[in-house]
Each structure stands twice: as structure tokens, then as C-alpha cells.
Design a protein around this motif. Structure first.
Motif, mmCIF file in Angstrom:
data_model
loop_
_atom_site.group_PDB
_atom_site.id
_atom_site.type_symbol
_atom_site.label_atom_id
_atom_site.label_comp_id
_atom_site.label_asym_id
_atom_site.label_seq_id
_atom_site.Cartn_x
_atom_site.Cartn_y
_atom_site.Cartn_z
ATOM 1 N N ILE A 198 0.842 -1.198 0.000
ATOM 2 C CA ILE A 198 0.000 0.000 0.000
ATOM 3 C C ILE A 198 0.882 1.254 0.000
ATOM 4 O O ILE A 198 0.599 2.204 -0.736
ATOM 5 N N MET A 199 1.953 1.216 0.786
ATOM 6 C CA MET A 199 2.852 2.384 0.824
ATOM 7 C C MET A 199 3.499 2.621 -0.532
ATOM 8 O O MET A 199 3.647 3.775 -0.951
ATOM 9 N N GLU A 200 3.853 1.553 -1.235
ATOM 10 C CA GLU A 200 4.434 1.691 -2.566
ATOM 11 C C GLU A 200 3.440 2.319 -3.538
ATOM 12 O O GLU A 200 3.815 3.177 -4.347
ATOM 13 N N GLN A 201 2.171 1.897 -3.424
ATOM 14 C CA GLN A 201 1.146 2.467 -4.307
ATOM 15 C C GLN A 201 0.961 3.956 -4.015
ATOM 16 O O GLN A 201 0.849 4.762 -4.939
ATOM 17 N N ILE A 202 0.945 4.313 -2.735
ATOM 18 C CA ILE A 202 0.745 5.713 -2.355
ATOM 19 C C ILE A 202 1.938 6.572 -2.804
ATOM 20 O O ILE A 202 1.780 7.670 -3.322
ATOM 21 N N ALA A 203 3.140 6.042 -2.595
ATOM 22 C CA ALA A 203 4.362 6.811 -2.886
ATOM 23 C C ALA A 203 4.789 6.665 -4.346
ATOM 24 O O ALA A 203 5.839 7.178 -4.725
ATOM 25 N N GLY A 204 4.021 5.938 -5.113
ATOM 26 C CA GLY A 204 4.389 5.774 -6.513
ATOM 27 C C GLY A 204 5.551 4.810 -6.691
ATOM 28 O O GLY A 204 6.365 4.982 -7.573
ATOM 29 N N GLY A 205 5.633 3.814 -5.816
ATOM 30 C CA GLY A 205 6.660 2.798 -5.952
ATOM 31 C C GLY A 205 7.931 3.079 -5.211
ATOM 32 O O GLY A 205 8.902 2.358 -5.346
ATOM 33 N N ALA A 206 7.991 4.147 -4.386
ATOM 34 C CA ALA A 206 9.229 4.529 -3.708
ATOM 35 C C ALA A 206 9.410 3.833 -2.359
ATOM 36 O O ALA A 206 10.524 3.784 -1.848
ATOM 37 N N ALA A 207 8.393 3.299 -1.730
ATOM 38 C CA ALA A 207 8.521 2.705 -0.383
ATOM 39 C C ALA A 207 9.169 1.342 -0.465
ATOM 40 O O ALA A 207 8.853 0.538 -1.326
#
Length: 108
Positions: free
Chosen positions: A98-107
Motif C-alpha cells: 500500500i505504501m508503494e502504491q501511495i508513494a508511486g513505488g518509492a517505499a
């Protein structure tokens, strides 16, 4: 015979059981149910006069049987440490996704 539910059986933080004036010698042997992580006891007693105490509740046979089914016959099984760790790992993976989706793949 009558069913009894005793609440606040143990003081908070543990200690000695307080049966609130009930005569434990009148308990039907083996009828005591001590739910895990609770300070409660269910019991069948042959005691005729039950002390007047807010922590003693006279219950029906059906209520006693419900407690017996829940805590004795079909107790809820606590997950093993390995099962708990698998749940934690799965949740961490989900949160990272979910964090990757929110951050655009940066997490990571």
C-alpha cells in the motif's frame, strides 16, 4: 442445584480467588469453568442460600451450558507463535504494498 457466575473472582493483577462467601465444598465437583484471561468463574453449586453480592450472578442451566460449550468443549484455540509471525509478515507485506502504491513505488 443452581448455576452461578462469579465475576471479579481475582483482584486486578492477580492474587487469591475470592468466591464471595460461597461454600466451595458445595460446588459440584468438576463443574468449575475458569475462562482464560478473565476474572470470572462459572460453577454449579448445591448451596441453598446464595450470599447477596453484586459479583454473584445466578444463571440458568442454558447459560452455564453455553459457557461450558465455549470454554470447555470447543475452546477457542490461540494461534501458535509461528502462526502469529506468519500473520505479522503478511500484514507487513500488505502495508508495504500500500505504501508503494501511495508513494508511486518509492517505499521499500
Amino acid at each position: 442445584m443452581q448455576g452461578i457466575k462469579i465475576i471479579n473472582l481475582l483482584p486486578e493483577g492477580g492474587g487469591v480467588c475470592d468466591y464471595k462467601g460461597l461454600d466451595i465444598d458445595k460446588f459440584v465437583p468438576g463443574s468449575q469453568i475458569y475462562p482464560p484471561n478473565e476474572r470470572t468463574c462459572y460453577v454449579i453449586t448445591n448451596q441453598d442460600s446464595i450470599p447477596d453480592n453484586k459479583d454473584i450472578i445466578v444463571i440458568t442451566t442454558d447459560k452455564y451450558e453455553e459457557a461450558r460449550q465455549k470454554y470447555v468443549v470447543n475452546p477457542e484455540r490461540v494461534p501458535t507463535l509461528e502462526e502469529q509471525q506468519k500473520q505479522i509478515d503478511s500484514l507487513q507485506t500488505t502495508v508495504l504494498g500500500i505504501m508503494e502504491q501511495i508513494a508511486g513505488g518509492a517505499a521499500k
